[in-house]
Design a protein around this motif. Structure first.
Motif, PDB file in Angstrom:
ATOM      1  N   ASP A  15       0.823  -1.214   0.000  1.00 46.28           N
ATOM      2  CA  ASP A  15       0.000   0.000   0.000  1.00 46.28           C
ATOM      3  C   ASP A  15       0.856   1.262   0.000  1.00 46.28           C
ATOM      4  N   HIS A  83       1.758  -8.619   3.632  1.00 50.51           N
ATOM      5  CA  HIS A  83       2.223  -8.064   2.359  1.00 50.51           C
ATOM      6  C   HIS A  83       3.117  -9.007   1.564  1.00 50.51           C
ATOM      7  N   SER A 196      -9.471   4.286   6.398  1.00 49.04           N
ATOM      8  CA  SER A 196      -9.206   3.353   5.296  1.00 49.04           C
ATOM      9  C   SER A 196     -10.260   2.263   5.224  1.00 49.04           C
ATOM     10  N   ASN A 225      -0.706  -6.102  -4.517  1.00 49.80           N
ATOM     11  CA  ASN A 225      -1.655  -6.240  -3.411  1.00 49.80           C
ATOM     12  C   ASN A 225      -2.289  -7.627  -3.357  1.00 49.80           C
ATOM     13  N   LEU A 243      -6.681   0.477   1.404  1.00 46.01           N
ATOM     14  CA  LEU A 243      -5.452   1.182   1.039  1.00 46.01           C
ATOM     15  C   LEU A 243      -5.194   2.337   2.018  1.00 46.01           C
TER      16      LEU A 243
END
Length: 328
Positions: A15, A83, A196, A225, A243
């Motif tokens: 992100d 991630h 978010s 992502n 995000l």
């Protein structure tokens, strides 16, 4: 409007990378330097990812300065389970062509506003270790920046790494506390995970649109992502991946996107059972507010900025265009 001069502090993973694309390729930001810190990934990996992101945006001229490799007092806990091990969805991105600068991030954070007093906006997308280290050397640091925007915290106390804490604050709560103690609401704005979660969720329709655009930046933003989408499905239960860093960057570049905000006195818990939780005092007898908290953002406006950025062709082909092409 002239582009906004920026310093960006980041623990670059997926992100953060999209936030850097928005700042570097939207025409709204003028990134003077990127500083990196341990957080989502170890600082060496985050530095590599920052270089890759800027290269994808066609901005290899922007210097990247590595910073602190661990929290102020704690053992580093990364978010690689979210991630990917490389922080970018483990899609096999090649090494960047550029290298980082040798000046330490903290030195850059201290020296840049002295050279350009009142001109630079600082945007933090990471644990606040670098910022706290700079504040310990210059307690008046925030007065030297035009404004400071932090992707930090969860003002509704609904966390993503613990029941009540957001990752950036949880990862180094001592640093976050130093930041709150130095902050004033006129200078420091926090955009938390609550924003978010409400206003920056990439739904399956949004993801499909991003994938189908086919530009190098859109494909890059979509593919990195991949593991975050899995985590959002399995852990946060959102209607897609969110995000947080891009919406914080969007607020810095376009404050008119804010639809709801408040000023409040904020402290940070550093105890083990509520580590990283924001302590927000809204009583009439509370100490004076120290932070402006963004509570809602125009979702349509944010997504327009994102899609406009990744739709616009870059002046020259991205060096990583082939690497981010859709898998066959």
């Amino acid at each position: 409007m002239p582009a906004l001069p920026l310093i960006v502090d980041t623990d670059t993973a997926s992100d953060d990378a999209v936030a850097l694309l928005i700042a570097a390729a939207s025409g709204l930001g003028d990134i003077r330097a990127v500083t990196t810190v341990a957080g989502n990934v170890p600082v060496e990996i985050g530095t590599r990812n920052a270089l890759i992101s800027l290269e994808t945006a066609g901005r290899t001229d922007i210097p990247v300065h590595p910073g602190c490799a661990r929290p102020m007092t704690r053992t580093l806990s990364t978010a690689q389970h979210v991630h990917g091990e490389d922080g970018m969805g483990d899609i096999g991105l090649p090494d960047p062509a550029t290298t980082c600068h040798h000046t330490h991030a903290v030195e850059t954070l201290l020296s840049s506003p002295h050279r350009h007093p009142g001109e630079l906006t600082l945007v933090t997308l990471a644990p606040l270790t670098n910022i706290a280290a700079a504040l310990l050397r210059d307690p008046d640091l925030f007065t030297r920046y035009r404004h400071v925007y932090c992707m930090a915290g969860a003002a509704d106390l609904r966390g993503n790494v613990s029941p009540t804490a957001e990752f950036n604050v949880w990862a180094d709560p001592e640093a976050a506390r130093i930041v709150t103690q130095a902050a004033t609401p006129e200078k420091v704005t926090w955009i938390g995970w609550d924003v978010s979660r409400k206003d920056a969720v990439m739904t399956p329709t949004d993801q499909q649109r991003l994938e189908q655009l086919g530009t190098p930046t859109a494909t890059f933003a979509h593919r990195i992502n991949r593991t975050v989408a899995d985590w959002a499905r399995d852990v946060t239960g959102l209607a897609g991946y969110d995000l947080p860093d891009p919406i914080a960057m969007a607020v810095a570049l376009k404050p008119d996107l804010i639809t709801e905000q408040e000023q409040a006195h904020v402290d940070i818990s550093v105890t083990d059972d509520t580590r990283g939780q924001m302590i927000i005092d809204r009583r009439l007898s509370a100490p004076a507010p120290n932070i402006t908290l963004v509570r809602r953002v125009d979702e349509t406006g944010f997504k327009k900025l994102l899609f406009d950025t990744v739709t616009t062709p870059l002046p020259a082909p991205s060096p990583l265009a082939d690497a981010t092409a859709p898998a066959l």
